[in-house]
Design a protein around this motif. Structure first.
Motif, PDB file in Angstrom:
ATOM      1  N   VAL A  97      38.342  63.898  -7.434  1.00 57.71           N
ATOM      2  CA  VAL A  97      37.405  64.509  -7.438  1.00 57.71           C
ATOM      3  C   VAL A  97      36.561  64.333  -6.476  1.00 57.71           C
ATOM      4  O   VAL A  97      35.004  65.206  -6.021  1.00 57.71           O
ATOM      5  N   LEU A  98      36.397  63.086  -5.252  1.00 52.55           N
ATOM      6  CA  LEU A  98      35.368  62.602  -4.387  1.00 52.55           C
ATOM      7  C   LEU A  98      35.770  63.989  -3.385  1.00 52.55           C
ATOM      8  O   LEU A  98      36.481  64.097  -3.197  1.00 52.55           O
ATOM      9  N   GLY A  99      34.687  64.009  -2.823  1.00 50.10           N
ATOM     10  CA  GLY A  99      34.684  64.883  -1.568  1.00 50.10           C
ATOM     11  C   GLY A  99      33.995  65.104  -1.614  1.00 50.10           C
ATOM     12  O   GLY A  99      32.662  65.683  -2.140  1.00 50.10           O
ATOM     13  N   LYS A 100      33.614  66.874  -0.569  1.00 53.21           N
ATOM     14  CA  LYS A 100      33.140  67.844  -0.262  1.00 53.21           C
ATOM     15  C   LYS A 100      33.630  69.155  -0.814  1.00 53.21           C
ATOM     16  O   LYS A 100      34.733  69.671  -1.089  1.00 53.21           O
ATOM     17  N   TRP A 101      32.751  70.172  -1.803  1.00 57.28           N
ATOM     18  CA  TRP A 101      33.255  71.074  -2.681  1.00 57.28           C
ATOM     19  C   TRP A 101      32.605  72.200  -2.191  1.00 57.28           C
ATOM     20  O   TRP A 101      31.494  72.516  -2.289  1.00 57.28           O
TER      21      TRP A 101
END
Length: 142
Positions: A23-27
């Motif tokens: 779920v971590l990161g850029k979206w």
């Protein structure tokens, strides 16, 4: 043979941790027409999951303030704003947190999870009482 068994016992611990990190990161947060409105960065802080508006795509909207927000977020810049707070791991999901809609200023209970069939899709569900709405964000980076 003993080393092989040790690897078999330890490997699930690492893969479970990797799954949680998905779920971590850029979206990319897209509108109904599929146009990217903003990039949301999802990150971990103090063992919980948070999300902030990393970038607003339309340059003329980048100085927008959250005039409808209440409390500490009132009249703060939307770009850079922490809109998702305090989610904790619950199986394959992260829940028990909140998310704020900067357009309306409303805060919702929230949970998020990676789509089982599309690992580059993050499902975000906001709740008010028994009612909910689910949105999806597309992974912006790998």
């Amino acid at each position: 043979m003993g080393k092989f068994l040790l690897v078999l016992l330890i490997l699930p611990l690492f893969t479970h941790n990797l799954r949680a990190q998905d779920v971590l990161g850029k979206w990319e947060n897209r509108n109904e027409e599929g146009v990217v409105n903003s990039i949301i960065e999802v990150y971990e802080k103090d063992g919980k999951i948070y999300g902030k508006v990393d970038r607003i795509m339309r340059e003329e909207d980048r100085d927008r303030l959250c005039t409808e927000c209440e409390g500490d977020l009132k009249n703060k810049p939307v770009e850079g704003m922490e809109i998702m707070q305090g989610l904790v791991k619950d199986g394959e999901e992260f829940s028990d947190g909140t998310i704020v809609d900067p357009k309306t200023g409303k805060e919702y209970r929230c949970k998020i999870w990676i789509d089982e069939e599309e690992p580059d899709v993050l499902n975000i569900r906001g709740y008010i009482a028994l009612f909910y709405q689910t949105r999806t964000w597309q992974r912006a980076e790998k």
